[in-house]
Scaffold this motif. Structure first.
Motif, PDB file in Angstrom:
ATOM      1  N   ARG A  40       0.183  -1.164   0.005  1.00 50.02           N
ATOM      2  CA  ARG A  40      -0.085  -0.278   0.016  1.00 50.02           C
ATOM      3  C   ARG A  40       0.679   1.515  -0.118  1.00 50.02           C
ATOM      4  NH1 ARG A  40      -5.373  -1.637   3.236  1.00 50.02           N
ATOM      5  NH2 ARG A  40      -6.151  -3.654   2.449  1.00 50.02           N
ATOM      6  N   VAL A  41       1.818   1.190  -1.022  1.00 49.96           N
ATOM      7  CA  VAL A  41       2.998   2.412  -0.786  1.00 49.96           C
ATOM      8  C   VAL A  41       2.382   2.659  -2.105  1.00 49.96           C
ATOM      9  CG1 VAL A  41       4.163   2.204   1.007  1.00 49.96           C
ATOM     10  CG2 VAL A  41       4.499   1.692  -1.742  1.00 49.96           C
ATOM     11  N   ALA A  42       3.152   3.940  -2.558  1.00 52.22           N
ATOM     12  CA  ALA A  42       3.120   4.574  -4.139  1.00 52.22           C
ATOM     13  C   ALA A  42       3.702   5.627  -3.967  1.00 52.22           C
ATOM     14  CB  ALA A  42       1.515   5.166  -4.635  1.00 52.22           C
ATOM     15  N   PHE A  43       4.743   6.139  -5.316  1.00 51.03           N
ATOM     16  CA  PHE A  43       4.817   7.558  -5.433  1.00 51.03           C
ATOM     17  C   PHE A  43       5.725   7.129  -7.307  1.00 51.03           C
ATOM     18  CE2 PHE A  43       7.843   3.808  -5.158  1.00 51.03           C
ATOM     19  CZ  PHE A  43       8.732   3.623  -6.195  1.00 51.03           C
ATOM     20  N   ARG A  44       5.731   9.036  -7.086  1.00 45.10           N
ATOM     21  CA  ARG A  44       6.090   9.095  -8.904  1.00 45.10           C
ATOM     22  C   ARG A  44       7.572   9.053  -9.388  1.00 45.10           C
ATOM     23  NH1 ARG A  44       2.839  14.677  -7.398  1.00 45.10           N
ATOM     24  NH2 ARG A  44       5.062  14.726  -6.912  1.00 45.10           N
ATOM     25  N   GLN A  45       7.796   9.193 -10.214  1.00 44.70           N
ATOM     26  CA  GLN A  45       9.006   8.153 -11.187  1.00 44.70           C
ATOM     27  C   GLN A  45       8.734   9.201 -12.682  1.00 44.70           C
ATOM     28  OE1 GLN A  45      11.741   6.953 -10.187  1.00 44.70           O
ATOM     29  NE2 GLN A  45      10.535   6.750  -8.289  1.00 44.70           N
ATOM     30  N   GLN A  46      10.283   9.288 -12.892  1.00 41.63           N
ATOM     31  CA  GLN A  46      10.241   9.779 -14.613  1.00 41.63           C
ATOM     32  C   GLN A  46       9.789   8.961 -15.456  1.00 41.63           C
ATOM     33  OE1 GLN A  46      10.627  12.787 -15.092  1.00 41.63           O
ATOM     34  NE2 GLN A  46      11.995  14.232 -13.860  1.00 41.63           N
ATOM     35  N   THR A  47       9.297   8.863 -16.649  1.00 41.41           N
ATOM     36  CA  THR A  47       8.778   8.530 -17.936  1.00 41.41           C
ATOM     37  C   THR A  47      10.097   8.074 -18.807  1.00 41.41           C
ATOM     38  OG1 THR A  47       7.294  10.010 -18.645  1.00 41.41           O
ATOM     39  CG2 THR A  47       6.323   8.832 -17.420  1.00 41.41           C
ATOM     40  N   SER A  48      11.055   8.200 -18.417  1.00 42.77           N
ATOM     41  CA  SER A  48      11.776   7.827 -18.899  1.00 42.77           C
ATOM     42  C   SER A  48      12.344   7.188 -20.448  1.00 42.77           C
ATOM     43  CB  SER A  48      13.620   7.971 -18.581  1.00 42.77           C
ATOM     44  OG  SER A  48      13.763   6.865 -17.666  1.00 42.77           O
ATOM     45  N   ALA A  49      11.584   5.794 -19.382  1.00 44.10           N
ATOM     46  CA  ALA A  49      11.591   4.633 -19.799  1.00 44.10           C
ATOM     47  C   ALA A  49      10.068   3.598 -19.817  1.00 44.10           C
ATOM     48  CB  ALA A  49      12.341   3.658 -19.734  1.00 44.10           C
ATOM     49  N   PRO A  50       9.390   3.460 -20.766  1.00 44.30           N
ATOM     50  CA  PRO A  50       7.768   3.117 -21.459  1.00 44.30           C
ATOM     51  C   PRO A  50       8.371   1.705 -20.603  1.00 44.30           C
ATOM     52  CG  PRO A  50       8.574   2.646 -23.516  1.00 44.30           C
ATOM     53  CD  PRO A  50      10.191   4.316 -23.080  1.00 44.30           C
ATOM     54  N   ASN A  51       8.736   0.865 -20.665  1.00 45.00           N
ATOM     55  CA  ASN A  51       8.594  -0.458 -20.270  1.00 45.00           C
ATOM     56  C   ASN A  51       9.659  -0.091 -18.847  1.00 45.00           C
ATOM     57  OD1 ASN A  51       6.485  -1.252 -22.089  1.00 45.00           O
ATOM     58  ND2 ASN A  51       8.192  -1.902 -23.309  1.00 45.00           N
ATOM     59  N   ARG A  52       9.576   0.418 -18.336  1.00 39.85           N
ATOM     60  CA  ARG A  52      11.039   0.523 -16.972  1.00 39.85           C
ATOM     61  C   ARG A  52      10.225  -0.593 -15.404  1.00 39.85           C
ATOM     62  NH1 ARG A  52      12.109   5.735 -13.748  1.00 39.85           N
ATOM     63  NH2 ARG A  52      13.544   4.044 -12.325  1.00 39.85           N
ATOM     64  N   VAL A  53      10.675  -0.659 -15.269  1.00 42.46           N
ATOM     65  CA  VAL A  53       9.954  -1.876 -14.624  1.00 42.46           C
ATOM     66  C   VAL A  53      10.733  -1.456 -12.607  1.00 42.46           C
ATOM     67  CG1 VAL A  53      10.413  -4.429 -13.278  1.00 42.46           C
ATOM     68  CG2 VAL A  53      10.625  -4.165 -15.287  1.00 42.46           C
ATOM     69  N   VAL A  54       9.343  -0.617 -12.068  1.00 48.01           N
ATOM     70  CA  VAL A  54       9.904  -0.458 -10.575  1.00 48.01           C
ATOM     71  C   VAL A  54       9.613  -1.415  -9.871  1.00 48.01           C
ATOM     72  CG1 VAL A  54       9.157   2.270  -9.417  1.00 48.01           C
ATOM     73  CG2 VAL A  54       9.386   2.474 -12.382  1.00 48.01           C
ATOM     74  N   GLU A  55      10.302  -1.504  -8.924  1.00 45.63           N
ATOM     75  CA  GLU A  55      10.562  -2.473  -7.250  1.00 45.63           C
ATOM     76  C   GLU A  55      10.134  -1.610  -6.140  1.00 45.63           C
ATOM     77  OE1 GLU A  55      14.152  -4.760  -6.954  1.00 45.63           O
ATOM     78  OE2 GLU A  55      14.022  -5.620  -9.189  1.00 45.63           O
ATOM     79  N   CYS A  56       8.805  -2.495  -5.623  1.00 49.42           N
ATOM     80  CA  CYS A  56       8.474  -1.139  -4.386  1.00 49.42           C
ATOM     81  C   CYS A  56       9.867  -1.915  -3.220  1.00 49.42           C
ATOM     82  CB  CYS A  56       7.871  -2.517  -3.511  1.00 49.42           C
ATOM     83  SG  CYS A  56       6.688  -2.016  -1.985  1.00 49.42           S
ATOM     84  N   PRO A  57      10.082  -0.537  -2.554  1.00 51.70           N
ATOM     85  CA  PRO A  57      11.507  -0.413  -1.690  1.00 51.70           C
ATOM     86  C   PRO A  57      11.190  -1.018  -0.214  1.00 51.70           C
ATOM     87  CG  PRO A  57       9.981   1.592  -1.878  1.00 51.70           C
ATOM     88  CD  PRO A  57       9.275   0.622  -2.949  1.00 51.70           C
ATOM     89  N   GLN A  58       9.840  -2.260  -0.387  1.00 50.99           N
ATOM     90  CA  GLN A  58      10.098  -2.403   1.055  1.00 50.99           C
ATOM     91  C   GLN A  58       9.532  -4.117   0.862  1.00 50.99           C
ATOM     92  OE1 GLN A  58       5.593  -1.243   2.921  1.00 50.99           O
ATOM     93  NE2 GLN A  58       6.724   0.968   2.629  1.00 50.99           N
ATOM     94  N   CYS A  59       9.120  -4.453  -0.246  1.00 50.05           N
ATOM     95  CA  CYS A  59       8.176  -5.965  -0.980  1.00 50.05           C
ATOM     96  C   CYS A  59       9.595  -5.969  -2.202  1.00 50.05           C
ATOM     97  CB  CYS A  59       7.143  -5.955  -0.680  1.00 50.05           C
ATOM     98  SG  CYS A  59       6.468  -5.255  -1.779  1.00 50.05           S
ATOM     99  N   ALA A  60      10.012  -5.500  -2.775  1.00 50.68           N
ATOM    100  CA  ALA A  60      10.921  -5.544  -4.116  1.00 50.68           C
ATOM    101  C   ALA A  60       9.998  -6.457  -5.260  1.00 50.68           C
ATOM    102  CB  ALA A  60      12.317  -6.477  -3.159  1.00 50.68           C
ATOM    103  N   ARG A  61       8.845  -6.450  -4.781  1.00 52.55           N
ATOM    104  CA  ARG A  61       7.946  -7.086  -5.884  1.00 52.55           C
ATOM    105  C   ARG A  61       7.865  -6.490  -7.369  1.00 52.55           C
ATOM    106  NH1 ARG A  61       3.072  -9.410  -2.731  1.00 52.55           N
ATOM    107  NH2 ARG A  61       4.440 -11.444  -2.042  1.00 52.55           N
ATOM    108  N   PRO A  62       8.210  -6.260  -8.480  1.00 51.09           N
ATOM    109  CA  PRO A  62       7.447  -4.348  -9.870  1.00 51.09           C
ATOM    110  C   PRO A  62       6.079  -4.149  -8.905  1.00 51.09           C
ATOM    111  CG  PRO A  62       7.935  -7.317 -10.746  1.00 51.09           C
ATOM    112  CD  PRO A  62       7.685  -7.276  -9.127  1.00 51.09           C
ATOM    113  N   MET A  63       5.842  -2.280  -9.207  1.00 50.27           N
ATOM    114  CA  MET A  63       5.087  -2.200  -8.572  1.00 50.27           C
ATOM    115  C   MET A  63       4.886  -1.895 -10.417  1.00 50.27           C
ATOM    116  SD  MET A  63       7.518   0.597  -6.036  1.00 50.27           S
ATOM    117  CE  MET A  63       5.401   1.274  -5.609  1.00 50.27           C
ATOM    118  N   HIS A  64       3.480  -1.232 -10.179  1.00 46.06           N
ATOM    119  CA  HIS A  64       2.492  -2.118 -11.196  1.00 46.06           C
ATOM    120  C   HIS A  64       2.665   0.225 -11.276  1.00 46.06           C
ATOM    121  CE1 HIS A  64       0.471  -5.286 -10.552  1.00 46.06           C
ATOM    122  NE2 HIS A  64       1.043  -4.883  -9.283  1.00 46.06           N
TER     123      HIS A  64
END
Length: 78
Positions: free
Chosen positions: A19-43
């Motif tokens: 139950r966390v969310a944050f903003r990231q730059q959209t430099s790569a459209p298929n970029r995988v961002v990992e959750c800082p707490q569980c290390a799973r891919p974020m959506h």
């Protein structure tokens, strides 16, 4: 401009398990961002996503359903 101001070049990523969310730059459209707490891919939730409170079970269940159906909160140009 404040650091929390809306920026169309940043995308909201969410982890429903943590139950966390944050903003990231959209430099790569298929970029995988990992959750800082569980290390799973974020959506990738899109630029128009509004993060509910962590304790709001009802809203997070809705988000899980939307993620399961690949829904994103994109803002269409006027």
């Amino acid at each position: 401009m404040s650091k929390n101001a809306f920026s169309p070049d940043k995308v909201n990523y969410a982890c429903c398990q943590c139950r966390v969310a944050f903003r990231q730059q959209t430099s790569a459209p298929n970029r995988v961002v990992e959750c800082p707490q569980c290390a799973r891919p974020m959506h990738n939730m899109g630029v128009g996503f509004v993060v509910p409170h962590r304790a709001d079970d009802y809203q997070w269940r809705k988000i899980e359903m939307l993620v399961a159906h690949n829904f994103t909160f994109e803002i269409l140009p006027a």
